[in-house]
Every structure is written in structure tokens, then in C-alpha cells.
Design an enzyme around this catalytic site. Structure first.
Site, mmCIF file in Angstrom:
data_model
loop_
_atom_site.group_PDB
_atom_site.id
_atom_site.type_symbol
_atom_site.label_atom_id
_atom_site.label_comp_id
_atom_site.label_asym_id
_atom_site.label_seq_id
_atom_site.Cartn_x
_atom_site.Cartn_y
_atom_site.Cartn_z
ATOM 1 N N GLU A 181 0.888 -1.235 -0.001
ATOM 2 C CA GLU A 181 0.084 -0.033 0.025
ATOM 3 C C GLU A 181 0.830 1.053 0.038
ATOM 4 O OE1 GLU A 181 -3.226 0.278 -0.212
ATOM 5 O OE2 GLU A 181 -3.718 -1.803 -0.377
ATOM 6 N N THR B 292 11.660 3.131 1.081
ATOM 7 C CA THR B 292 11.515 4.504 0.575
ATOM 8 C C THR B 292 12.332 5.692 1.304
ATOM 9 O OG1 THR B 292 9.700 6.320 0.637
ATOM 10 C CG2 THR B 292 9.538 4.627 2.081
ATOM 11 N N ASP B 293 12.471 6.526 0.818
ATOM 12 C CA ASP B 293 13.145 7.594 1.642
ATOM 13 C C ASP B 293 12.329 8.153 2.960
ATOM 14 O OD1 ASP B 293 11.415 9.078 0.253
ATOM 15 O OD2 ASP B 293 12.799 10.585 -0.687
ATOM 16 N N GLU B 294 11.117 7.731 2.708
ATOM 17 C CA GLU B 294 10.226 8.461 3.490
ATOM 18 C C GLU B 294 10.418 7.639 5.193
ATOM 19 O OE1 GLU B 294 6.058 8.991 2.905
ATOM 20 O OE2 GLU B 294 6.466 9.452 0.893
ATOM 21 N N TYR C 91 2.111 4.985 6.663
ATOM 22 C CA TYR C 91 2.650 4.520 5.692
ATOM 23 C C TYR C 91 4.261 4.288 5.898
ATOM 24 C CZ TYR C 91 5.246 4.269 1.045
ATOM 25 O OH TYR C 91 6.245 4.093 0.127
ATOM 26 N N LYS D 141 6.479 0.708 6.187
ATOM 27 C CA LYS D 141 7.758 0.515 5.235
ATOM 28 C C LYS D 141 9.103 0.324 6.256
ATOM 29 C CE LYS D 141 7.758 0.548 1.208
ATOM 30 N NZ LYS D 141 7.706 -0.732 0.397
ATOM 31 N N GLY E 86 0.713 15.849 9.805
ATOM 32 C CA GLY E 86 2.065 15.332 9.713
ATOM 33 C C GLY E 86 2.855 15.534 8.708
#
Ligand code: NAD
Ligand code: TDX
Length: 339
Positions: free
Chosen positions: A84, A125-127, A153, A157, A278
Site C-alpha cells: 500500500e 522509500t526515503d520516507e 505508511y 515501510k 504530519g
């Protein structure tokens, strides 16, 4: 080589499928995707005609079905894109993010262990690094930057990444992880910034910019991401994390203005709406490690990539119009109706 690609009916996964079929005509690609709202079989129409490509409509959380695929196909490597992927949806309903992104990763890695310690690559991911302040342009995410997530999310990850590294340390599973910045290009689902703005602008709908539009993302053309993953799978050091990004930072508002300009639409379509909860301020990747170790560099400049992308959306209206005419209408009304 036989490679399982999960999430291959989504944005980056499908671009990767096409890249691999083209680059390695003797390899077999086995796509495993359960076709959520974000997966689209029409995206794989051309691949389905290739005898070296096979598609399984299967949930990566379904252990029995996943094991059967491994038994039948005997893969040499797995690249896990299935997830997702939309931050706004994770804010509305986190649970499916935890299930697919963490437990699905576990099921895929368990199958890798069970069927011969198979090479596993996790697309992250860089997140997972959280965000950087706007007033410190000297700061970048390196592989040593602490995990510090903001959304359900990115937390899911990050959870998966930790599990992947734990499977390497505990069981010796041969893993790698790539952490990439924002991708753009063909087959990008129109809930995400760039395709959403293109689709809205084309029908003169308002262009909903969150907050002040100052948030910065580090954009990478999707094919450059696919090339990086291919390199990591073949030549990356086992147990390592590689950041992938193109030093191409842009504020959201500048992207939206650029799309208006390219499509010859007035900036008066831009509508500032309530900010994302956020909302991460800035992402910026330091790609030195993948460059120094594997020789990777992004090849598509943003000015060219965005033109190619806009042209693709103009040439492939039936692909995205079919999507936005369906369930997407309810999504759009819910997320943007009262915003
Ligand atoms: P996407 O949402 O376009 O596609 C996800 C695909 O996974 C879809 O085809 C969907 O059907 C499939 N899927 C979802 N749940 C599944 C399940 N339980 N079992 C099997 N298939 C399932 O996502 P994307 O943008 O292509 O992202 C792919 C991966 O890359 C994700 O892991 C994401 O976290 C990561 N990533 C994305 C970006 C980006 O900019 N889009 C950047 C960095 C990393
Ligand atoms: O309508 C919008 N208006 C707006 O201002 C949308 C959809 C987004 N935005 C802003 C929010 C972000 O600052 O644009 C920026 C980009 O948003 P998204 O396209 O939703 O991407 P982002 O949240 O940055 O996450 C993406 O990059 C990292 C992918 O969706 C993730 O899967 C990936 O891990």
C-alpha cells in the site's frame, strides 16, 4: 534467471517488468499481484503477450498461495514492490498498510528461506528517514540517517525494512534494500501529485495544493529507479541498504505551476487546501553509496522526464480515464470534497 516481481501491476513494478523483459530477453519474470485499487492488469497488456512473463493474481499475505508459486516457478530472486503506497490513505486507514507492507514482506521472505535461501530485494522509500527542514539545504539522507517516520505508511515501510535486516542477521537470508525518493513517469496512479494535477488540469478542475505548497520532494524518473534496482540485485552487497535519488529537489507548488505551463492552463486553477496531517517538509537523498559502489547515476533530467510524462498521459487517456471514472470518484469526493 527467474525472478518473482511482486506488485508488478502497479506504477513502479510495471515499469520494472517492462525494463527487465526488454533488457534480459532470456530471463523469466513472474509477477505476483493481487490487483488492489492501485493494480491494473491493462498496464501489463503488452507483457502478457511475452512467453517469458507470467502473472499470478495472488495476495503476498497468502502464505499457501505464495508457497505454491515458489514450488512451481523455482525463482532465483525476488523483488518486492507490493505495498500500500499512498500516504493519505494510510492516514485514513492504517491497518491494511501494516498487513501488506509488514506481514506480506514476512511471508515473501519466509518463502525465500523455505525454498533455498533465495536472493531477496526489498523496495523501500526515503520516507523511512522522516523529513529534513527547509532551511538546511546542506542536509541529505544517507544510509546512516536514523529511521524516524511520520506517517502510518512510512512506519509500515520502516517496520518491513527492519524485518528484512533481521532476516539477514538471524537467518542469513541474502537481502538488499533500496530506499528511493519520489518517482514519476508512465502508469503513475492518479491519486499521486503529478498524475493527479495532470488529470485535473486537462479538464480544468481545481488543482488542490496542500498547505502552502512549500514541501520539497526529490523527483526521480521511474526508469532510473528500475535501473538502480537491477544493479543492486545483480551487484549490490548482501545485507546492505542503498539510497536512490537524483538530487532533483522541487517544491510542490513549482511542479504544479510547471504542469500548468506545459499544458497551457491558467495558474488560477491552483487551489490551496488543508494540509496533510504530519506532512513531511523536505526529502533529499544522498546517492553517493550507489554511485561509488555500483556506478549508478540518474540519466533522465527532470525537464525531459516531466515532458515525456505529460505526453504519456496525453497519449494514454483511456488508461487513466478508466481509473478515474470508477471507484476513484468516491475516493476523490471523500479526500477533497470538504478539504
Ligand atoms: P502502487 O500503489 O502504484 O502499486 C502497488 C502494487 O502492489 C499494486 O499493483 C497493487 O495491486 C499491489 N499490491 C498491493 N497490496 C498487495 C498485496 N497484499 N499482495 C499483492 N500485491 C499487492 O505503488 P508504487 O508507487 O509502484 O510503489 C511500489 C513500491 O515502491 C512500494 O513498495 C513503495 O513503497 C515503493 N516506493 C514508491 C515510491 C514512489 O514514488 N511511488 C518511491 C519510493 C518507494
Ligand atoms: O493532491 C495533492 N496535493 C498535494 O499538495 C497530493 C496527492 C499531494 N500533494 C503533496 C503532498 C506531498 O508533499 O505533494 C507531495 C507529493 O505527494 P504524493 O504524490 O502523495 O507523494 P509522497 O507523499 O511524497 O509519497 C510518495 O513518495 C514516496 C509515494 O506516494 C510513496 O509511495 C513513496 O514512498
Amino acid at each position: 534467471m527467474t525472478m518473482i516481481v511482486t506488485g508488478g501491476a502497479g506504477f513502479i513494478g510495471s515499469n520494472f517488468v517492462y525494463y527487465m523483459l526488454d533488457r534480459y530477453p532470456d530471463d523469466k519474470i513472474i509477477c505476483v499481484d493481487c490487483l488492489t485499487y492501485a493494480g491494473n492488469l491493462s498496464t501489463l497488456k503488452k507483457a502478457l503477450k511475452n512467453p517469458n512473463f507470467k502473472f499470478y493474481k495472488t495476495d503476498i499475505c497468502d502464505r499457501k498461495a505464495v508457497n505454491e508459486i515458489f514450488e512451481k516457478e523455482k525463482p532465483d530472486a525476488v523483488v518486492n514492490f507490493a505495498a500500500e503506497s499512498h500516504v493519505d490513505r494510510s492516514i485514513e486507514n492504517p491497518e491494511i498498510f501494516l498487513k501488506t507492507n509488514i506481514l506480506g514482506t514476512q511471508v515473501m521472505m519466509d518463502a525465500c528461506r523455505k525454498y533455498g535461501n533465495i536472493r531477496y530485494h526489498q523496495v523501500s522509500t526515503d520516507e523511512v528517514y522522516g523529513d529534513l527542514p527547509l532551511d538546511r539545504p546542506d542536509l541529505f539522507f544517507t544510509e546512516e540517517t536514523p529511521i524516524h517516520t511520520s506517517s502510518p505508511y512510512s512506519s509500515s515501510k520502516a517496520g518491513a525494512d527492519l524485518l528484512v535486516l533481521a532476516y539477514h542477521r538471524t537467518y542469513g537470508l541474502p537481502v538488499t534494500i533500496s530506499r528511493c525518493s519520489n518517482n514519476y513517469g508512465p502508469y503513475h496512479f492518479p491519486e499521486k501529485l503529478i498524475p493527479l494535477m495532470i488529470a485535473n488540469a486537462l479538464v480544468d478542475k481545481p488543482l488542490p495544493v496542500y498547505g502552502k505548497g512549500e514541501n520539497v520532494r526529490d523527483w526521480l524518473y521511474v526508469e532510473d529507479h528500475c535501473k538502480a534496482i537491477d544493479l543492486i540485485v545483480r551487484k549490490g552487497r548482501i545485507g546492505e541498504v542503498y539510497n536512490v535519488g537524483g538530487h532533483n529537489e522541487l517544491a510542490n507548488i513549482d511542479i504544479v505551476k510547471l504542469i500548468c505551463k506545459e499544458l497551457d492552463k491558467p495558474e488560477s486553477l491552483i487551489t490551496y487546501v488543508a494540509d496533510r496531517k504530519g506532512h513531511d517538509m523536505r526529502y533529499a537523498i544522498d546517492p553517493s553509496k550507489i554511485h561509488n559502489e555500483l556506478g549508478w547515476l540518474p540519466e533522465t533530467k527532470f525537464q525531459d522526464g516531466i515532458k515525456k510524462t505529460i505526453q504519456w498521459y496525453l497519449d494514454n487517456k483511456e488508461w487513466w480515464q478508466e481509473i478515474i471514472n470508477g471507484e476513484y470518484q468516491n475516493y476523490y469526493a471523500k479526500m477533497y470534497g470538504q478539504r
